[in-house]
Design an enzyme around this catalytic site. Structure first.
Site, PDB file in Angstrom:
ATOM      1  N   ASP A   1      -5.364   2.346 -26.241  1.00  0.00           N
ATOM      2  CA  ASP A   1      -6.296   2.241 -25.117  1.00  0.00           C
ATOM      3  C   ASP A   1      -6.177   3.464 -24.205  1.00  0.00           C
ATOM      4  O   ASP A   1      -5.361   4.346 -24.434  1.00  0.00           O
ATOM      5  CB  ASP A   1      -6.073   0.935 -24.361  1.00  0.00           C
ATOM      6  CG  ASP A   1      -4.684   0.874 -23.772  1.00  0.00           C
ATOM      7  OD1 ASP A   1      -4.336  -0.176 -23.247  1.00  0.00           O
ATOM      8  OD2 ASP A   1      -3.967   1.876 -23.840  1.00  0.00           O
TER       9      ASP A   1
ATOM     10  N   PRO B   1       0.827  -1.221   0.000  1.00  0.00           N
ATOM     11  CA  PRO B   1       0.000   0.000   0.000  1.00  0.00           C
ATOM     12  C   PRO B   1       0.857   1.264   0.000  1.00  0.00           C
ATOM     13  O   PRO B   1       0.423   2.334  -0.378  1.00  0.00           O
ATOM     14  CB  PRO B   1      -0.801  -0.108   1.308  1.00  0.00           C
ATOM     15  CG  PRO B   1      -0.621  -1.487   1.800  1.00  0.00           C
ATOM     16  CD  PRO B   1       0.633  -2.024   1.207  1.00  0.00           C
TER      17      PRO B   1
ATOM     18  N   ARG C   1      -0.657  -7.812 -21.655  1.00  0.00           N
ATOM     19  CA  ARG C   1      -1.452  -7.380 -22.805  1.00  0.00           C
ATOM     20  C   ARG C   1      -0.647  -6.472 -23.729  1.00  0.00           C
ATOM     21  O   ARG C   1      -1.012  -6.243 -24.880  1.00  0.00           O
ATOM     22  CB  ARG C   1      -2.735  -6.686 -22.384  1.00  0.00           C
ATOM     23  CG  ARG C   1      -2.539  -5.346 -21.700  1.00  0.00           C
ATOM     24  CD  ARG C   1      -3.871  -4.814 -21.210  1.00  0.00           C
ATOM     25  NE  ARG C   1      -4.725  -4.364 -22.292  1.00  0.00           N
ATOM     26  CZ  ARG C   1      -4.628  -3.164 -22.884  1.00  0.00           C
ATOM     27  NH1 ARG C   1      -3.689  -2.311 -22.495  1.00  0.00           N
ATOM     28  NH2 ARG C   1      -5.458  -2.812 -23.840  1.00  0.00           N
TER      29      ARG C   1
ATOM     30  N   GLU D   1       1.205  -7.712   7.669  1.00  0.00           N
ATOM     31  CA  GLU D   1       1.412  -6.257   7.548  1.00  0.00           C
ATOM     32  C   GLU D   1       2.534  -5.948   6.551  1.00  0.00           C
ATOM     33  O   GLU D   1       3.011  -4.827   6.480  1.00  0.00           O
ATOM     34  CB  GLU D   1       1.773  -5.668   8.916  1.00  0.00           C
ATOM     35  CG  GLU D   1       0.682  -5.816   9.960  1.00  0.00           C
ATOM     36  CD  GLU D   1      -0.616  -5.124   9.558  1.00  0.00           C
ATOM     37  OE1 GLU D   1      -1.648  -5.810   9.511  1.00  0.00           O
ATOM     38  OE2 GLU D   1      -0.580  -3.923   9.262  1.00  0.00           O
TER      39      GLU D   1
HETATM   40  N1  JCE Z   1      -2.420  -1.011  -3.598  1.00  0.00           N
HETATM   41  C1  JCE Z   1      -2.352  -1.926  -2.541  1.00  0.00           C
HETATM   42  C2  JCE Z   1      -1.360  -2.899  -2.329  1.00  0.00           C
HETATM   43  C3  JCE Z   1      -1.720  -3.545  -1.180  1.00  0.00           C
HETATM   44  C4  JCE Z   1      -0.985  -4.610  -0.483  1.00  0.00           C
HETATM   45  C5  JCE Z   1       0.100  -5.240  -1.108  1.00  0.00           C
HETATM   46  C6  JCE Z   1       0.837  -6.191  -0.425  1.00  0.00           C
HETATM   47  C7  JCE Z   1       0.489  -6.523   0.887  1.00  0.00           C
HETATM   48  C8  JCE Z   1       1.050  -7.373   1.860  1.00  0.00           C
HETATM   49  C9  JCE Z   1       0.283  -7.277   3.017  1.00  0.00           C
HETATM   50  N2  JCE Z   1      -0.713  -6.385   2.775  1.00  0.00           N
HETATM   51  C10 JCE Z   1      -1.710  -6.019   3.762  1.00  0.00           C
HETATM   52  C11 JCE Z   1      -1.302  -4.757   4.483  1.00  0.00           C
HETATM   53  C12 JCE Z   1      -2.215  -4.163   5.286  1.00  0.00           C
HETATM   54  C13 JCE Z   1      -1.857  -3.020   5.965  1.00  0.00           C
HETATM   55  C14 JCE Z   1      -0.608  -2.501   5.830  1.00  0.00           C
HETATM   56  C15 JCE Z   1       0.259  -3.148   5.007  1.00  0.00           C
HETATM   57  N3  JCE Z   1      -0.080  -4.284   4.315  1.00  0.00           N
HETATM   58  C16 JCE Z   1      -0.617  -5.895   1.493  1.00  0.00           C
HETATM   59  C17 JCE Z   1      -1.363  -4.951   0.812  1.00  0.00           C
HETATM   60  N4  JCE Z   1      -2.859  -2.986  -0.724  1.00  0.00           N
HETATM   61  N5  JCE Z   1      -3.236  -2.003  -1.579  1.00  0.00           N
END
Ligand code: JCE
Length: 242
Positions: A172, A88, A157, A115
């Protein structure tokens, strides 16, 4: 292109074997290998996570299992690879990034859960190869697998031969910096809704103008940030008159 995905939920990546991507794999355009991170654990519980230093909610994925897994996966193919770690907290994944990834010989995806992955894993590999921490949007998923499905589809793609109609990738959304306008097909009238007359006129100039106007209107209304990001010469006089 070779793609490796390391995850504790290999089944999540099954969609990569379906449809368009499945055919690309079958025809050798794309080589996808999915690896179960737990194959690199040595304890009876196959532990991959532990409590975070400094406290806080949830668990963090331990670095040593990831290190053993990524060392083996990377060593399995001599081609230079880019390590992609969805999070995230990553840089936004964009169509431009998809084009950049499509030019790579090899992508290795590390799918975190809990996490996230101990930061030292990214720091360690960044010393010897390109590593990207990417986000697919401003919302929080439970793990990286869905983000990998999104990225792999957006990249695959763009590979020559994967899409039936190569024009669609070139034309696109975002290729001209605007959102796609509305699309229509038969019947001419559906539940009282008629297809815009101009699209049935055969006047290709008028059709192109109409489509550009609808794309500009939609982009201005839904994504003003994309309008602001257009290069100064992107809008012609007719665009500005809209
Ligand atoms: N654009 C995105 C990418 C993700 C993502 C990607 C990889 C992981 C590995 C664990 N978590 C959960 C999590 C929750 C809370 C804080 C950290 N991570 C992920 C979430 N969420 N939204």
């Amino acid at each position: 292109m070779r793609i490796d995905v390391v995850t504790i939920f290999p089944g999540y990546l099954a969609p990569l074997r379906e449809a368009l991507l499945g055919r690309a794999v079958g025809t050798g355009l794309l080589d996808i290998a999915v690896h179960d991170l737990r194959d690199w654990t040595h304890d009876v519980h196959q532990a991959v996570d532990d409590a975070p230093y400094g406290g806080g909610p949830g668990m963090v994925m331990r670095p040593h299992v990831w290190g053993e897994a990524l060392d083996d996966v990377l060593a399995a193919d001599p081609r230079p690879a880019r390590l992609v770690v969805p999070t995230p907290a990553g840089r936004p994944f964009t169509q431009a990034a998809a084009h950049a990834y499509a030019a790579q010989e090899r992508l290795v995806f590390a799918c975190g859960r809990y996490e996230g992955i101990d930061q030292r894993v990214v720091d360690h590999y960044a010393a010897s190869m390109p590593v990207d921490e990417i986000s697919i949007g401003d919302y929080v998923l439970v793990g990286g697998e869905v983000a990998v499905l999104v990225v792999v589809e957006a990249v695959a793609r763009l590979l020559p031969g994967v899409l039936g109609n190569p024009r669609s990738a070139a034309e696109d959304s975002f290729s001209d910096g605007l959102l796609e306008g509305p699309a229509y097909t038969r019947p001419e009238v559906w539940r009282g809704h008629a297809v815009p007359e101009v699209l049935r006129s055969g006047n290709h100039g008028a059709i192109a103008r109409w489509r550009r106007d609808r794309a500009l209107e939609r982009t201005a209304e839904r994504r003003p940030d994309l309008i602001a990001a257009l290069p100064p010469d992107a809008l012609d006089e007719a665009d500005r008159a809209l």
